[in-house]
Scaffold this motif. Sequence first.
Motif, PDB file in Angstrom:
ATOM      1  N   ASP A 221       0.240   3.232 -13.472  1.00  0.00           N
ATOM      2  CA  ASP A 221      -0.422   2.775 -11.967  1.00  0.00           C
ATOM      3  C   ASP A 221       0.386   2.021 -10.887  1.00  0.00           C
ATOM      4  O   ASP A 221       0.255   1.922  -9.668  1.00  0.00           O
ATOM      5  N   ILE A 222       1.480   0.484 -11.777  1.00  0.00           N
ATOM      6  CA  ILE A 222       2.543   0.298 -11.103  1.00  0.00           C
ATOM      7  C   ILE A 222       2.923   1.164  -9.749  1.00  0.00           C
ATOM      8  O   ILE A 222       3.514   1.001  -8.899  1.00  0.00           O
ATOM      9  N   GLN A 223       3.236   2.661 -10.499  1.00  0.00           N
ATOM     10  CA  GLN A 223       4.490   3.221 -10.070  1.00  0.00           C
ATOM     11  C   GLN A 223       3.084   3.828  -8.862  1.00  0.00           C
ATOM     12  O   GLN A 223       3.674   4.270  -7.880  1.00  0.00           O
ATOM     13  N   GLU A 224       2.132   4.696  -9.045  1.00  0.00           N
ATOM     14  CA  GLU A 224       1.479   4.839  -8.078  1.00  0.00           C
ATOM     15  C   GLU A 224       1.141   3.542  -6.449  1.00  0.00           C
ATOM     16  O   GLU A 224       0.949   4.007  -5.765  1.00  0.00           O
ATOM     17  N   MET A 225       1.190   1.953  -7.583  1.00  0.00           N
ATOM     18  CA  MET A 225       1.256   1.441  -6.146  1.00  0.00           C
ATOM     19  C   MET A 225       2.237   1.430  -4.951  1.00  0.00           C
ATOM     20  O   MET A 225       1.889   1.276  -3.859  1.00  0.00           O
ATOM     21  N   GLY A 226       3.289   1.853  -6.002  1.00  0.00           N
ATOM     22  CA  GLY A 226       4.576   1.002  -5.000  1.00  0.00           C
ATOM     23  C   GLY A 226       4.627   2.444  -4.014  1.00  0.00           C
ATOM     24  O   GLY A 226       5.048   2.689  -3.181  1.00  0.00           O
ATOM     25  N   GLY A 227       4.162   3.811  -4.789  1.00  0.00           N
ATOM     26  CA  GLY A 227       3.756   4.918  -4.190  1.00  0.00           C
ATOM     27  C   GLY A 227       3.052   5.386  -3.001  1.00  0.00           C
ATOM     28  O   GLY A 227       3.581   5.840  -1.406  1.00  0.00           O
ATOM     29  N   GLN A 228       2.180   3.738  -2.533  1.00  0.00           N
ATOM     30  CA  GLN A 228       1.561   4.012  -1.201  1.00  0.00           C
ATOM     31  C   GLN A 228       1.874   2.849  -0.828  1.00  0.00           C
ATOM     32  O   GLN A 228       1.117   2.542  -0.140  1.00  0.00           O
ATOM     33  N   GLY A 229       3.147   2.017  -0.671  1.00  0.00           N
ATOM     34  CA  GLY A 229       3.615   0.798   0.126  1.00  0.00           C
ATOM     35  C   GLY A 229       2.977  -0.112  -0.009  1.00  0.00           C
ATOM     36  O   GLY A 229       3.436  -1.423   0.063  1.00  0.00           O
ATOM     37  N   LEU A 230       2.557  -0.620  -1.930  1.00  0.00           N
ATOM     38  CA  LEU A 230       1.638  -1.744  -1.991  1.00  0.00           C
ATOM     39  C   LEU A 230       2.621  -2.897  -2.702  1.00  0.00           C
ATOM     40  O   LEU A 230       3.831  -2.000  -3.257  1.00  0.00           O
ATOM     41  N   VAL A 231       3.289  -4.250  -2.473  1.00  0.00           N
ATOM     42  CA  VAL A 231       3.575  -4.795  -2.606  1.00  0.00           C
ATOM     43  C   VAL A 231       3.387  -5.697  -3.655  1.00  0.00           C
ATOM     44  O   VAL A 231       3.830  -6.072  -4.381  1.00  0.00           O
ATOM     45  N   ILE A 232       2.479  -6.265  -2.983  1.00  0.00           N
ATOM     46  CA  ILE A 232       1.987  -7.575  -3.831  1.00  0.00           C
ATOM     47  C   ILE A 232       1.950  -7.145  -5.208  1.00  0.00           C
ATOM     48  O   ILE A 232       1.534  -7.475  -6.344  1.00  0.00           O
ATOM     49  N   ARG A 233       0.603  -6.294  -4.857  1.00  0.00           N
ATOM     50  CA  ARG A 233      -0.046  -6.075  -6.064  1.00  0.00           C
ATOM     51  C   ARG A 233       0.980  -5.367  -7.795  1.00  0.00           C
ATOM     52  O   ARG A 233       0.615  -6.214  -8.359  1.00  0.00           O
ATOM     53  N   PRO A 234       1.789  -4.618  -7.405  1.00  0.00           N
ATOM     54  CA  PRO A 234       2.540  -3.981  -8.081  1.00  0.00           C
ATOM     55  C   PRO A 234       3.557  -6.127  -8.475  1.00  0.00           C
ATOM     56  O   PRO A 234       3.840  -5.535 -10.292  1.00  0.00           O
ATOM     57  N   ALA A 235       3.840  -6.243  -8.019  1.00  0.00           N
ATOM     58  CA  ALA A 235       4.568  -8.378  -7.759  1.00  0.00           C
ATOM     59  C   ALA A 235       3.373  -8.975  -9.094  1.00  0.00           C
ATOM     60  O   ALA A 235       4.311  -8.762 -10.617  1.00  0.00           O
ATOM     61  N   GLU A 283       6.989 -14.480  -5.588  1.00  0.00           N
ATOM     62  CA  GLU A 283       6.892 -15.886  -4.727  1.00  0.00           C
ATOM     63  C   GLU A 283       7.470 -15.338  -3.632  1.00  0.00           C
ATOM     64  O   GLU A 283       7.096 -15.718  -2.402  1.00  0.00           O
ATOM     65  N   LYS A 284       8.626 -14.799  -3.347  1.00  0.00           N
ATOM     66  CA  LYS A 284       9.159 -14.312  -2.178  1.00  0.00           C
ATOM     67  C   LYS A 284       7.930 -13.701  -1.292  1.00  0.00           C
ATOM     68  O   LYS A 284       7.760 -13.661   0.097  1.00  0.00           O
ATOM     69  N   ARG A 289       4.396 -12.690   5.133  1.00  0.00           N
ATOM     70  CA  ARG A 289       3.077 -12.851   5.867  1.00  0.00           C
ATOM     71  C   ARG A 289       3.452 -11.812   6.808  1.00  0.00           C
ATOM     72  O   ARG A 289       1.276 -11.459   7.464  1.00  0.00           O
ATOM     73  N   ARG A 290       3.888 -10.744   6.331  1.00  0.00           N
ATOM     74  CA  ARG A 290       4.031  -9.182   6.933  1.00  0.00           C
ATOM     75  C   ARG A 290       3.220  -8.785   6.768  1.00  0.00           C
ATOM     76  O   ARG A 290       3.324  -7.563   6.796  1.00  0.00           O
TER      77      ARG A 290
END
Length: 359
Positions: A221-235, A283-284, A289-290
């Motif tokens: 699921d982390i890989q799927e999140m990254g594939g969708q351009g998500l950053v916060i959730r997989p972090a 945290e970074k 905020r972008r």
Amino acid sequence: MKRSIFIAIPIFSLMFIIGCLGDDPETDQPAQVVTSIQASLKEEPKPAPKAESKVDRKSEIEKWNSYVDLGNDLETDYFQVINSYFDAFGNGPDYKPTDQTAKIDAFTNSLTSPEQLSKTVEQALLMSAREPQNELDQAVGELAGHFKTLWQALIRSREYHAAGTHPPATGEGQEVGSGFGPDSAQILHTQIYESYQGLNATYSRFRDTLNKADAERRKKDIQEMGGQGLVIRPAMLKLIDHVQALQDLLSSRSITSETLPNLNIDDFTPLFNEFMKSAEEFEKTLGDRRQPAREKLKETALVSFNQQLMVVRASATSLLARHQLKTKAEPFPEETPGTPEHFGRAAGDLVDRYNAAIE
């Protein structure tokens, strides 16, 4: 000193909504519940691949979540009961009640609401019989079968001892309550002791198989999140992975506030460093905020998650300090930062706040 047999291992089942975005050698006591993450993450249905039936996907999720409930409820409801039972009545095949009524009362008070775990076990047992079956289903079936017998005997024993008297081990005592004879205590103790042995033999298999399957799900699921351009959730999930790794180490080595000096620091430090690195990266990421619409995450819940992350970091850092100073165990370790028990509780709260952020 009690020998650790049952070690409470955190069990995760991740609730993703991607689709919506697009020892003592002479005793045989059960372990005290020590470093425990109160795992509460479950998986929500998401669009199934075209080749996969929606019915099959739904059944898979229902089965998985029932297994997670079983693991979590065992941790929260069972361990205290079995520990207090053996404290009061002996941890061998013979019923040997203590002369301390406080210990007997501790057992009866620990089992005042057994219905929820009974339902959880029945549900997991039912799910384990569903096709298709795999190694996890087999492990659940074996564990739930042994536990069902054990839990029922514990409930009966609780009824017996809560009746107002604490009879002797043999048939010299009076009858207590409806359906109980003078030998009931020993009969129930035998059932509890023997079922416990069977449960102990299957618990590790269940725990290890579930944790392995869970880790594989998280990675996917982390890989799927990254594939969708998500950053916060997989972090956030990577953070939980690293917390899990620390927790697994403490649990597998039976590390409590009493045994903390026995922790091999060379094993702990690399995992600690990975956790601290992922915390800094999160945290970074959170400070950027972008991120589009903050990935539809609740802002207040994200802040809460980050605040709890600080607590977990402080607890892990204090744990290293306590180990180096060889600090003695505290009377209430769950409330003391730097103990494995406190770390487990803080990590569990982090999981809860993850749930709150994505609901």
